[in-house]
Write an enzyme that holds these catalytic residues in place. Sequence first.
Site, PDB file in Angstrom:
ATOM      1  N   HIS A   9       0.895  -1.091   0.151  1.00 53.64           N
ATOM      2  CA  HIS A   9      -0.104  -0.068  -0.018  1.00 53.64           C
ATOM      3  C   HIS A   9       0.947   1.284  -0.180  1.00 53.64           C
ATOM      4  CE1 HIS A   9       1.257  -0.400   4.172  1.00 53.64           C
ATOM      5  NE2 HIS A   9       0.991   1.045   4.342  1.00 53.64           N
ATOM      6  N   HIS A  13       6.260   6.071  -0.683  1.00 50.84           N
ATOM      7  CA  HIS A  13       6.569   4.803  -1.320  1.00 50.84           C
ATOM      8  C   HIS A  13       5.961   3.665  -0.631  1.00 50.84           C
ATOM      9  CE1 HIS A  13       7.831   5.209   2.987  1.00 50.84           C
ATOM     10  NE2 HIS A  13       8.083   4.090   3.011  1.00 50.84           N
TER      11      HIS A  13
END
Length: 178
Positions: A40, A125
Amino acid sequence: MRVFIAIDFTNEIKEQLVEIQRYLKNGSKKGSFTHKENFHVTLKFIGDVTPEQLQSIKNTVGIVAQQNDPFELAFSNIGSFPRGNKSIQWIGLEHSSALHHVQSQLEDELEKYGFAKENRPYKPHITFGREVVMETSIQSLQLPTIIDKIYVDSLVVMESTRVNGKLTYSPIHYSSLT
């Protein structure tokens, strides 16, 4: 309940991430690698909350989602955050004004409910692994190319728990972007 707000991915995107992660695993001595279902992008880590706080978070996510259109994200470079002789391995995202706007809105709206703003710059990220000790440099690995873009059409409140010793992120609330 321990929660955070995130962007979740389709199974196809998660499969592409697993493919890259496989190369990183092969170039490492050891590490704790992210399970496919846990990939995620974190928008806001919150931590432990009460049921009342959770309801405020869900309401806030809904408000922010209603004020933003769906958008696309693209992968950028592979990198790491050093932690002594170990590191956190990740893949970054190309700059997205829409992503930064949503993240900033969430910070502003949640601050109204007493949730502190993050004091570090937002660096989106996807974490591949923690406590990774590489055998070789990331730059020397022949990583597969990712072509797909990530289509973002919702925000999700995730719960972080341990199930049989395994870190598990479970979606508990989705809000669609309009």
